[in-house]
Design a protein around this motif. Structure first.
Motif, mmCIF file in Angstrom:
data_model
loop_
_atom_site.group_PDB
_atom_site.id
_atom_site.type_symbol
_atom_site.label_atom_id
_atom_site.label_comp_id
_atom_site.label_asym_id
_atom_site.label_seq_id
_atom_site.Cartn_x
_atom_site.Cartn_y
_atom_site.Cartn_z
ATOM 1 N N THR A 311 -19.482 -17.259 -40.485
ATOM 2 C CA THR A 311 -18.944 -17.299 -41.848
ATOM 3 C C THR A 311 -19.507 -16.156 -42.684
ATOM 4 O OG1 THR A 311 -18.730 -19.699 -41.697
ATOM 5 C CG2 THR A 311 -18.676 -18.734 -43.897
ATOM 6 N N LEU A 312 -20.811 -15.899 -42.554
ATOM 7 C CA LEU A 312 -21.416 -14.799 -43.309
ATOM 8 C C LEU A 312 -20.849 -13.451 -42.872
ATOM 9 C CD1 LEU A 312 -25.163 -15.948 -43.358
ATOM 10 C CD2 LEU A 312 -23.513 -16.035 -45.235
ATOM 11 N N LEU A 313 -20.685 -13.254 -41.570
ATOM 12 C CA LEU A 313 -20.188 -11.963 -41.095
ATOM 13 C C LEU A 313 -18.730 -11.726 -41.481
ATOM 14 C CD1 LEU A 313 -21.813 -11.878 -37.536
ATOM 15 C CD2 LEU A 313 -22.416 -10.461 -39.496
ATOM 16 N N VAL A 314 -17.885 -12.722 -41.304
ATOM 17 C CA VAL A 314 -16.459 -12.537 -41.583
ATOM 18 C C VAL A 314 -16.218 -12.338 -43.079
ATOM 19 C CG1 VAL A 314 -14.217 -13.693 -41.545
ATOM 20 C CG2 VAL A 314 -15.684 -13.728 -39.515
ATOM 21 N N THR A 315 -16.901 -13.091 -43.919
ATOM 22 C CA THR A 315 -16.658 -12.998 -45.365
ATOM 23 C C THR A 315 -17.332 -11.778 -45.983
ATOM 24 O OG1 THR A 315 -18.533 -14.474 -45.742
ATOM 25 C CG2 THR A 315 -16.348 -15.473 -45.618
ATOM 26 N N LEU A 316 -18.540 -11.449 -45.592
ATOM 27 C CA LEU A 316 -19.286 -10.370 -46.236
ATOM 28 C C LEU A 316 -19.047 -9.018 -45.576
ATOM 29 C CD1 LEU A 316 -22.719 -12.165 -46.860
ATOM 30 C CD2 LEU A 316 -20.761 -11.935 -48.404
ATOM 31 N N THR A 317 -18.893 -8.974 -44.267
ATOM 32 C CA THR A 317 -18.743 -7.696 -43.564
ATOM 33 C C THR A 317 -17.284 -7.279 -43.430
ATOM 34 O OG1 THR A 317 -20.758 -8.164 -42.301
ATOM 35 C CG2 THR A 317 -19.318 -6.436 -41.463
ATOM 36 N N PHE A 318 -16.426 -8.221 -43.042
ATOM 37 C CA PHE A 318 -15.022 -7.888 -42.796
ATOM 38 C C PHE A 318 -14.104 -8.381 -43.910
ATOM 39 C CE2 PHE A 318 -17.096 -8.586 -38.616
ATOM 40 C CZ PHE A 318 -17.095 -7.268 -38.184
ATOM 41 N N HIS A 319 -14.663 -9.037 -44.936
ATOM 42 C CA HIS A 319 -13.901 -9.501 -46.104
ATOM 43 C C HIS A 319 -12.724 -10.395 -45.713
ATOM 44 C CE1 HIS A 319 -16.278 -6.585 -48.328
ATOM 45 N NE2 HIS A 319 -15.863 -5.633 -47.487
ATOM 46 N N GLY A 320 -12.992 -11.268 -44.755
ATOM 47 C CA GLY A 320 -11.993 -12.223 -44.329
ATOM 48 C C GLY A 320 -12.209 -13.577 -44.978
ATOM 49 N N PRO A 321 -11.324 -14.540 -44.734
ATOM 50 C CA PRO A 321 -11.461 -15.878 -45.336
ATOM 51 C C PRO A 321 -12.620 -16.639 -44.703
ATOM 52 C CG PRO A 321 -9.620 -15.852 -43.799
ATOM 53 C CD PRO A 321 -10.114 -14.447 -43.883
ATOM 54 N N TRP A 322 -13.148 -17.593 -45.474
ATOM 55 C CA TRP A 322 -14.278 -18.383 -44.957
ATOM 56 C C TRP A 322 -13.879 -19.216 -43.744
ATOM 57 C CZ3 TRP A 322 -13.863 -23.595 -44.555
ATOM 58 C CH2 TRP A 322 -12.857 -24.219 -45.309
ATOM 59 N N TRP A 323 -12.633 -19.736 -43.784
ATOM 60 C CA TRP A 323 -12.212 -20.547 -42.651
ATOM 61 C C TRP A 323 -12.080 -19.696 -41.388
ATOM 62 C CZ3 TRP A 323 -7.817 -18.723 -40.500
ATOM 63 C CH2 TRP A 323 -6.937 -17.994 -41.306
ATOM 64 N N GLY A 324 -11.814 -18.393 -41.570
ATOM 65 C CA GLY A 324 -11.798 -17.498 -40.421
ATOM 66 C C GLY A 324 -13.187 -17.369 -39.795
ATOM 67 N N ALA A 377 -13.869 -11.318 -25.077
ATOM 68 C CA ALA A 377 -12.409 -11.458 -25.202
ATOM 69 C C ALA A 377 -12.044 -12.320 -26.400
ATOM 70 C CB ALA A 377 -11.849 -12.061 -23.912
ATOM 71 N N VAL A 378 -12.747 -13.441 -26.604
ATOM 72 C CA VAL A 378 -12.438 -14.332 -27.727
ATOM 73 C C VAL A 378 -12.772 -13.655 -29.052
ATOM 74 C CG1 VAL A 378 -13.060 -16.529 -28.802
ATOM 75 C CG2 VAL A 378 -12.673 -16.407 -26.336
ATOM 76 N N ALA A 379 -13.882 -12.924 -29.117
ATOM 77 C CA ALA A 379 -14.242 -12.224 -30.347
ATOM 78 C C ALA A 379 -13.187 -11.181 -30.720
ATOM 79 C CB ALA A 379 -15.598 -11.563 -30.190
ATOM 80 N N TYR A 380 -12.675 -10.464 -29.729
ATOM 81 C CA TYR A 380 -11.639 -9.469 -30.015
ATOM 82 C C TYR A 380 -10.366 -10.145 -30.540
ATOM 83 C CZ TYR A 380 -8.008 -5.993 -29.185
ATOM 84 O OH TYR A 380 -6.934 -5.135 -29.343
ATOM 85 N N LEU A 381 -9.959 -11.211 -29.923
ATOM 86 C CA LEU A 381 -8.716 -11.881 -30.328
ATOM 87 C C LEU A 381 -8.853 -12.529 -31.706
ATOM 88 C CD1 LEU A 381 -7.731 -13.506 -26.903
ATOM 89 C CD2 LEU A 381 -6.772 -11.426 -27.962
ATOM 90 N N VAL A 382 -9.962 -13.235 -31.945
ATOM 91 C CA VAL A 382 -10.118 -13.954 -33.226
ATOM 92 C C VAL A 382 -10.318 -12.975 -34.376
ATOM 93 C CG1 VAL A 382 -11.524 -15.637 -34.471
ATOM 94 C CG2 VAL A 382 -10.972 -16.011 -32.074
ATOM 95 N N LEU A 383 -11.183 -11.978 -34.172
ATOM 96 C CA LEU A 383 -11.411 -11.007 -35.254
ATOM 97 C C LEU A 383 -10.149 -10.188 -35.552
ATOM 98 C CD1 LEU A 383 -15.004 -9.671 -34.509
ATOM 99 C CD2 LEU A 383 -14.275 -11.265 -36.293
#
Length: 389
Positions: A311-324, A377-383
């Motif tokens: 949650t910290l990485l997606v929201t703060l680093t990649f500016h994605g949604p928290w649920w992502g 593989a999962v990290a590439y697809l989800v991100l």
């Protein structure tokens, strides 16, 4: 003076009656005849009873698989009256899968060092000092190559993939398989190069060419075991270089360094969170027959740690949604755990404890790639879905 003739038997049978009180018995009786005035023979001593074997005290945890040394047949020349040897519970077990279960199943103490002092091993059954030192060294190499020059990380991944292929094919050979190694090694280099230069399509094309090369290469050894060996080689190509190619795909975008660091950091948090929760609270085995030390409490710790860091990485680093971030963390926790269990299952099937001995405290390099490969593989697809470029 003549003696009177013997009187006939009143019953008319003509037999002389048995005179038990005089110590005489019929010839048909099993007990030998003892005549008057003779000393009876001493009674034959009864054969000694076999002493029951002592049962070892029950041990908490998984049971020993296989036979004990004292289950072997009697030595040559030992007669049926030989007295059985008591079982003191100290004999080492013969496991059906040598060394695959570790000290928790075999009951063997940690192997002593040459100096005589036992190695400092934790509940994980590893030399923790060496494991931590090697882990920090690997992390330093990865971070340095990512921050200094990105193609250097590509070289590090390629070398790690080649070493892992050698270890995995060697383990399969010890298990009776004969996968052709040369086409897989060449195909791995092609997969890394085309994933970097051509993206996902280049990775897929290189994998298909590798499979075709494996099928052709194995024809030279004849039909015996063809399906077994070719299938093993295709499995190696899919398991190691194809999944590692997704780590290269993470590196391709402009923010590829951040994506690779986020992927590796999340997998590390899964291992650390699972280890800490398992040591502190682990009581319910997750998969006893595959990995006895993994527990549901440890898996919950992995999920919690991955969700927090994700949650910290997606929201703060990649500016994605928290649920992502939550989705990303849960997905990595699942794939990292499944990757670890999958390699443990392979090792148990092959009857080995580690894929190699290159890394002190860890085993082989393939033993450190087990969680990273499917998670890449999962990290590439989800991100790509929650934080597209």
């Amino acid at each position: 003076m003549t003696s009177d003739p013997p009187r006939p038997d009143p019953s008319g049978s003509g037999r002389e009656p048995a005179r038990g009180r005089a110590g005489l018995f019929d010839a048909d009786d099993a007990v030998p005849v003892v005549r008057i005035g003779e000393r009876p023979a001493p009674p034959r001593p009864a054969p000694p009873r076999a002493r029951p074997a002592k049962r070892p005290a029950p041990v908490d945890g998984p049971q020993t698989v296989g036979l004990r040394w004292d289950d072997e047949p009697a030595a040559a020349g030992a007669g049926p009256d030989a007295e059985p040897v008591e079982d003191d519970g100290a004999g080492p077990p013969l496991t059906a899968v040598p060394d695959a279960l570790g000290a928790e199943a075999t009951g063997e103490p940690p192997i002593d060092t040459p100096s005589g002092a036992p190695r400092a091993t934790g509940r994980a059954g590893r030399d923790m000092a060496s494991a931590i030192g090697v882990g920090l060294g690997l992390a330093a190499v990865v971070v340095a190559t990512l921050l200094v020059w990105r193609p250097a990380f590509l070289l590090v991944v390629t070398i790690a993939v080649l070493i892992s292929i050698v270890e995995l094919t060697g383990a399969l050979e010890r298990g009776g398989h004969r996968p052709p190694r040369a086409p897989v090694l060449v195909g791995a280099v092609a997969m890394m190069a085309l994933a970097w230069s051509r993206g996902p399509s280049g990775l897929v094309v290189a994998f298909l060419l590798t499979v075709f090369a494996v099928l052709l290469w194995r024809l030279g050894d004849g039909p015996v075991g063809y399906l077994r060996d070719a299938s093993a080689a295709v499995f190696v190509a899919l398991y190691v270089p194809l999944l590692a190619g997704f780590a290269v795909l993470l590196l391709v975008p402009d923010d590829g360094v951040a994506r690779v660091l986020a992927f590796i950091a999340t997998v590390v948090c899964s291992d650390v969170g699972g280890f800490a929760a398992g040591v502190l609270f682990g009581k319910h085995p997750l998969a006893r027959s595959i990995s006895p030390k993994k527990s549901w409490e440890g898996f919950a710790g992995s999920v919690l740690a991955c969700v927090l860091i994700g949650t910290l990485l997606v929201t703060l680093t990649f500016h994605g949604p928290w649920w992502g971030g939550v989705l990303y963390g849960v997905a990595i926790a699942f794939t990292a755990t499944l990757g670890d269990l999958g390699e443990s299952l392979i090792k148990r099937d092959l009857g080995i404890k580690d894929m190699g001995n290159l890394l002190p405290g860890h085993g082989g390099l393939m033993d450190r790639m087990d969680s990273l490969l499917p998670s890449a593989a999962v990290a590439y697809l989800v991100l790509s879905a929650v934080a597209p470029v």
